[in-house]
Design an enzyme around this catalytic site. Structure first.
Site, PDB file in Angstrom:
ATOM      1  N   CYS A   1       0.773  -1.292   0.039  1.00 43.22           N
ATOM      2  CA  CYS A   1       0.068   0.054  -0.107  1.00 43.22           C
ATOM      3  C   CYS A   1       1.039   1.375   0.033  1.00 43.22           C
ATOM      4  O   CYS A   1       1.605   1.508  -0.894  1.00 43.22           O
ATOM      5  CB  CYS A   1      -1.068  -0.178   1.257  1.00 43.22           C
ATOM      6  SG  CYS A   1      -0.299  -0.143   2.642  1.00 43.22           S
TER       7      CYS A   1
ATOM      8  N   ARG B   1      -1.981  -0.830   5.392  1.00 40.29           N
ATOM      9  CA  ARG B   1      -3.410  -1.207   4.732  1.00 40.29           C
ATOM     10  C   ARG B   1      -3.075  -2.672   4.429  1.00 40.29           C
ATOM     11  O   ARG B   1      -4.032  -3.538   4.276  1.00 40.29           O
ATOM     12  CB  ARG B   1      -3.795  -0.202   3.766  1.00 40.29           C
ATOM     13  CG  ARG B   1      -4.470   0.935   4.058  1.00 40.29           C
ATOM     14  CD  ARG B   1      -4.812   2.011   3.045  1.00 40.29           C
ATOM     15  NE  ARG B   1      -3.621   2.483   2.554  1.00 40.29           N
ATOM     16  CZ  ARG B   1      -3.759   3.588   1.423  1.00 40.29           C
ATOM     17  NH1 ARG B   1      -4.819   3.695   1.082  1.00 40.29           N
ATOM     18  NH2 ARG B   1      -2.660   4.330   1.063  1.00 40.29           N
TER      19      ARG B   1
END
Lengths: 144, 287
Positions: free
Chosen positions: B245, B250
């Protein structure tokens, strides 16, 4: 770039002098005093144009003109976990409501960095800075 | 939402419900750990008995861009009073985004007795369950950790280059705008200075939050997840997958989904992610 309302600058200096633990506790205590905008001023669903951009806590800003030419600021924070937004709202209400509009308009947009501390995440800082900018914009709009 | 054990996950034992946590608040073999993006959340109210692990202060080194070393992890584990046998249950804000990140770091040090509370902090709160401001402290332990394992669940940029050359699978879990190069940062977040916008060549775009039920923050069922990751993205459980990410937070969420909920055989998190790749000299990108 100091130059905002004196009460806000005082608060900025006070929080800047705190260590991380003191600051977090103080901000939580401040957030406990948050009261959402009265229904007489605004009711749900709040208008989209009052919503603070980039704020994940779904914060809204309302400005009500007062007889002395200043503004009374009200806020809503729809995310119950939006503790930071609530604290920022209380601080802005206490320091900017009733303050001369030119001073409110001249608030340093980075003031929340000093109040919340540099370790606050980028996303949170962006939301809180947007909250400040919306208060500044309200002051500018009512000055004209 | 269906019960966790009825959702068809490959490893349902990695998830626990809020109800399960409520029943184990006094279990000495369990340590609840809250990990959030917002540092005000834990002190403003947390699950009774939970300790906080902060992603910036506790999991990252201050000077070198890297995670804790063995000594640092041991100090953390001892401070929160766990042993290698303690089952650590992570939960937090943002649909457990930071909780999965913390779990991923703990597994780098071989702490496999780790679970996620499905739905995270918001679900617990929305159910009206108890929150406290009382900070729990536990007796320090003599936790002895192995050296950090950077091979099993983590990959560095040279590994990603080799991965691309071998035409293996990559998942970009950022927003579609970041993937396309239309923007250099996720919506509502500031620009962190990546020089170029786009994605690592060959990466499929599957934003991390697609794995979540927006209504309550719980994970989607295995069938729903398979439709996304196998059906739409074309991945297979036998693939060697790298997820990335912006800084690896994430993508730790997607790493958790692929590895434990869908049972993919090899999934690694590229924590250098776009803040590294988007600035690297001599590496290719796609838009």
């Amino acid at each position: 770039m100091p130059g905002g309302p004196p009460k806000l600058e005082s608060m900025r200096a006070m929080f800047s002098a705190m260590d991380r633990a003191e600051r977090i506790q103080a901000l939580i205590d401040v957030a406990d005093g948050f009261r959402p905008v009265p229904e007489a001023i605004a009711a749900r669903p709040y208008p989209g144009e009052r919503r603070v951009p980039h704020c994940e806590s779904e914060a809204f800003v309302f400005a009500v003109p007062r007889d002395d030419g200043t503004l009374k600021f009200h806020f809503a924070v729809e995310n119950p976990q939006g503790i930071s937004a609530m604290a920022a709202a209380v601080i802005l209400d206490k320091t900017c409501s009733g303050a001369p509009l030119d001073l409110v308009e001249s608030i340093d947009p980075d003031v929340m960095y000093d109040i919340f501390g540099r370790e606050l995440s980028m996303g949170k800082n962006m939301g809180l800075t947007s909250l400040v900018n919306m208060v500044r914009a309200e002051a500018a709009r009512h000055r004209r | 939402m269906t019960r966790i054990e009825d959702r068809g996950y490959a490893h349902p034992e990695l998830l626990v419900s809020t109800g399960w946590v409520a029943e184990h608040l006094d279990d000495p073999g369990i340590r609840l750990v809250e990990s959030n993006e917002d540092p005000l959340l834990y002190p403003s109210g947390h699950i009774p008995g939970a300790v906080e692990v902060d992603w910036t202060r506790d999991l990252n080194q201050a000077v070198v861009r890297d995670y804790l070393d063995r000594d640092g992890f041991q100090a953390l584990a001892r401070r929160i009073g766990i042993t290698p046998q303690t089952t650590v249950v992570f939960y937090g804000d943002k649909n457990n985004w930071w909780a999965t990140y913390a779990l991923w770091v703990f597994r780098l040090f071989g702490h496999t007795a780790a679970k996620i509370m499905d739905g995270g902090r918001l679900k617990w709160s929305n159910e009206g369950r108890e929150l406290t401001r009382e900070v729990s402290a536990y007796p320090s332990t003599g936790y002895a950790a192995p050296e950090r394992d950077d091979a099993t669940d983590r990959v560095f940029r040279d590994g990603v280059l080799a991965h691309i050359a071998a035409k293996r699978a990559l998942v970009d879990v950022r927003s579609p705008e970041e993937y396309s190069g239309a923007r250099l940062h996720m919506p509502d977040y500031p620009n962190e200075g990546a020089l170029r916008g786009g994605h690592i060549p060959g990466a499929k775009s599957v934003p991390w939050a697609r794995a979540i039920n927006p209504a309550d923050g719980t994970f989607k069922t295995a069938e729903e997840l398979r439709r996304i990751y196998l059906g739409e993205a074309g991945l297979a459980p036998t693939d060697d997958v790298v997820a990335y990410c912006r800084i690896g937070e994430r993508s730790s969420h997607t790493w958790f989904v692929l590895k434990f909920l869908l049972g993919f055989e090899r999934v690694r998190n590229y924590d250098g992610s776009w803040t590294e790749w988007g600035n690297l000299v001599g590496v290719p990108i796609e838009k």
